[in-house]
Design an enzyme around this catalytic site. Structure first.
Site, mmCIF file in Angstrom:
data_model
loop_
_atom_site.group_PDB
_atom_site.id
_atom_site.type_symbol
_atom_site.label_atom_id
_atom_site.label_comp_id
_atom_site.label_asym_id
_atom_site.label_seq_id
_atom_site.Cartn_x
_atom_site.Cartn_y
_atom_site.Cartn_z
ATOM 1 C CE LYS A 116 -25.704 18.929 5.819
ATOM 2 N NZ LYS A 116 -25.816 19.753 7.015
ATOM 3 C CE LYS A 198 -26.404 27.418 -0.829
ATOM 4 N NZ LYS A 198 -27.527 27.113 0.015
ATOM 5 C CE LYS A 201 -21.212 26.171 6.917
ATOM 6 N NZ LYS A 201 -21.828 27.159 7.747
#
Ligand code: TRP
Length: 333
Positions: A116, A198, A201
């Site tokens: 991230k 995967k 969102k």
């Protein structure tokens, strides 16, 4: 929650983005089934969402929406505790204590943080780095037996186990050591535009995922545009035909039809017909889902959260009192 002697499940969703079909098939719909065997606690983890920038009005709206998703999926607030993390202040309190048990080296191992933060490690929030300590607190406060999560969260649950063991050893036996429950085989839904990733969102453009809020028509278009593999026969082969395998999984789970039966009924037929039918299945599912979702008013949701808080708080208080006593805080009261 009355003490039923059942084992306790804890899980949560962050109110930071639109929920999608992958969340439904891989998490929410499976949580519904867990309610039969376990005492379940499902949290809206708003303090996790603010580890990255959130618009305050969106955060508030999304928090209520997550609860509506829980309810529309079939989670029953009479049987399970549904609550908002920030309503039970013991979460942040225990997180601090666990911060003092966790080591820099534990958190430095977390691959999700590295993914991230990327190149930007010096500029992301301390909260993003520390997020697994808060997650450990969520889990440990309820003496949780099992935590159903996707594979991206397994490392965080393992850290939770490490922190619980270390605390118990260093002070006294306060925390139960939770197990990870990996979702059912086949329930890992991949992106429609890239079966190697995967469904997510945040990871891709809107073509990769079907939001639970998409109109049935938008979803239909996304299915028709989904990438497929070379060849033309509808068979499940994860290695050779990963895109088709993903679409078959979605079909099978939404239509409650075994993949074998789908393969049989599409023998001799091509991808186009299969996708057309799958689009129909997805459209029908979403239309039904929206009907349920729209039944719940914000007032109902707020009431459910209030009741959830009233049930969660005493459980959390019991654990934090033990933890504080163990470390020498509040012993005389
Ligand atoms: N970190 C989880 C996610 O991003 C959400 C979460 C927060 C969670 N606390 C939790 C999941 C406790 C399970 C248990 O999906």
């Amino acid at each position: 929650m009355v003490n039923t002697g059942k084992k306790t499940i804890f899980s949560g969703v962050k109110p930071s983005g639109d929920l999608h079909l992958g969340n439904y098939l891989g998490a929410l719909s499976q949580w519904v089934e867990l309610q039969d065997q376990y005492d379940c606690i499902f949290c809206v983890v708003d303090y996790h969402a603010i580890t990255v920038k959130q618009d305050p009005a969106d955060l508030n709206r999304r928090t209520l929406e997550i609860v509506k998703h829980y309810l529309a999926s079939g989670i029953n607030p009479e049987r399970s505790i549904i609550f908002q993390q920030s309503d039970v202040t013991e979460h942040t309190e225990l997180a601090w204590i666990l911060n003092c048990v966790a080591r820099m080296s534990d958190l430095n191992k977390m691959t999700q943080f590295k993914d991230k933060a990327g190149e930007n490690q010096e500029n992301v929030s301390v909260g993003l780095f520390d997020y697994p300590a808060l997650m450990a607190s969520d889990i440990l406060l309820y003496q949780t037996d099992a935590v159903p999560v996707g594979d991206d969260q397994v490392q965080h649950v393992e850290l939770t186990r490490t922190l619980a063991r270390r605390f118990n050893q260093q002070f006294s036996e306060v925390f139960k050591i939770p197990e990870v429950v990996i979702r059912k085989e086949g329930a890992r839904i991949m992106a429609l535009d890239d079966p190697a990733k995967k469904m997510s969102k945040s990871g891709q453009g809107a073509a990769g995922y079907i939001a639970l809020a998409d109109t049935p028509e938008e979803a239909e278009k996304k299915i028709m545009r989904a990438v497929t593999d070379s060849g033309d026969s509808v068979i499940y082969d994860k290695e050779q035909k990963p895109a088709l395998a993903n679409l078959l999984t979605i079909y099978s789970l939404l239509d409650h039809t075994p993949i074998k039966d789908l393969e049989a009924s599409y023998r001799g037929k091509g991808y186009a017909e299969f996708k057309h039918d799958l689009a129909g299945v997805v459209k029908k599912f979403l239309a039904g889902y929206h009907l349920k979702f729209n039944c719940f008013r914000d007032e109902d949701v707020k009431e459910i959260l209030k009741q959830g808080m009233a049930k969660a708080q005493p459980l959390a208080r019991e654990t934090i009192a033990k933890a504080k006593r163990a470390i020498g805080i509040n012993i005389n009261r």
